[in-house]
Write a protein that holds these residues in place. Structure first.
Motif, PDB file in Angstrom:
ATOM      1  N   ILE A 101      51.707  24.738  41.889  1.00 38.40           N
ATOM      2  CA  ILE A 101      50.625  25.470  42.548  1.00 38.40           C
ATOM      3  C   ILE A 101      51.190  26.058  43.841  1.00 38.40           C
ATOM      4  O   ILE A 101      51.551  25.323  44.765  1.00 38.40           O
ATOM      5  N   ASP A 102      51.267  27.359  43.895  1.00 38.19           N
ATOM      6  CA  ASP A 102      51.785  28.040  45.084  1.00 38.19           C
ATOM      7  C   ASP A 102      50.615  28.371  46.001  1.00 38.19           C
ATOM      8  O   ASP A 102      49.810  29.256  45.707  1.00 38.19           O
ATOM      9  N   LEU A 103      50.516  27.649  47.094  1.00 36.48           N
ATOM     10  CA  LEU A 103      49.395  27.821  48.029  1.00 36.48           C
ATOM     11  C   LEU A 103      49.762  28.716  49.212  1.00 36.48           C
ATOM     12  O   LEU A 103      48.959  28.896  50.127  1.00 36.48           O
ATOM     13  N   ARG A 104      50.955  29.282  49.201  1.00 38.94           N
ATOM     14  CA  ARG A 104      51.387  30.124  50.330  1.00 38.94           C
ATOM     15  C   ARG A 104      50.435  31.276  50.622  1.00 38.94           C
ATOM     16  O   ARG A 104      50.227  31.593  51.799  1.00 38.94           O
ATOM     17  N   PRO A 105      49.826  31.908  49.613  1.00 32.61           N
ATOM     18  CA  PRO A 105      48.886  32.993  49.949  1.00 32.61           C
ATOM     19  C   PRO A 105      47.746  32.546  50.868  1.00 32.61           C
ATOM     20  O   PRO A 105      47.306  33.310  51.728  1.00 32.61           O
ATOM     21  N   HIS A 106      47.281  31.306  50.713  1.00 34.59           N
ATOM     22  CA  HIS A 106      46.219  30.815  51.602  1.00 34.59           C
ATOM     23  C   HIS A 106      46.688  30.781  53.055  1.00 34.59           C
ATOM     24  O   HIS A 106      45.908  31.041  53.972  1.00 34.59           O
TER      25      HIS A 106
END
Length: 175
Positions: free
Chosen positions: A43-48
């Motif tokens: 799960i790539d949460l970097r955009p948040h």
């Protein structure tokens, strides 16, 4: 040559090497708690964190996203194992998911129920580990000298890399 990994532990060692060497802290790895080498996804949460000005808001949105993904994965696992009549998966996805379920212990109902309870995420640690490497440059020689003086194994001086990343502000979750 100094560190030999028994074949039975290779998957687990690779998992932790990836956690500390490949994934930053804004990425979560979805895996089986009992079989960490069985990775269901990332799960790539970097955009948040890029699109939100508040760290608290980014953390909240990340938590919501993570929970939704876990719930969706649980539904897909049930379907792949034949415990649900949903039709969320293509045949290809179902077969891939079945292989992961088998690697996690088997397709029988008891194992699938265990797997559903033991899905978890592990936060990437690469950026923390790199920061720890930088902090260790000053601290490690001093720690090694103390261990040498007291006749302690020098290998123990590496524990801070995984426990606190040499962060003097680190605090255990359990106190």
């Amino acid at each position: 040559t100094e560190f030999r990994v028994p074949p039975s532990l290779r998957g687990r060692v690779k998992f932790w090497m990836d956690i500390f060497g490949s994934y930053p802290s804004e990425v979560k790895i979805v895996h089986d708690r009992n079989h960490p080498e069985v990775v269901f996804g990332v799960i790539d949460l970097r955009p948040h964190f890029r699109t939100t000005s508040s760290l608290a808001t980014a953390a909240y949105r990340s938590s919501q996203t993570e929970r939704a993904i876990i719930r969706g994965l649980q539904a897909r696992i049930k379907e792949a194992a034949g415990l649900s009549n949903t039709q969320l998966l293509t045949d290809f996805e179902k077969e891939n998911l079945k292989q992961l379920i088998v690697a996690s212990g088997g397709l029988d109902s008891t194992n699938v129920q265990r797997l559903l309870r033991h899905l978890r995420t592990q936060t990437g640690q690469r950026n923390y580990f790199v920061a720890g490497l930088e902090r260790s440059q000053f601290l490690l020689p001093q720690i090694e000298n103390i261990f040498r003086e007291r006749g302690l194994p020098l290998g123990l001086t590496r524990i801070p890399f995984v426990e606190s990343s040499f962060n003097p502000e680190a605090y255990s979750k359990v106190g």
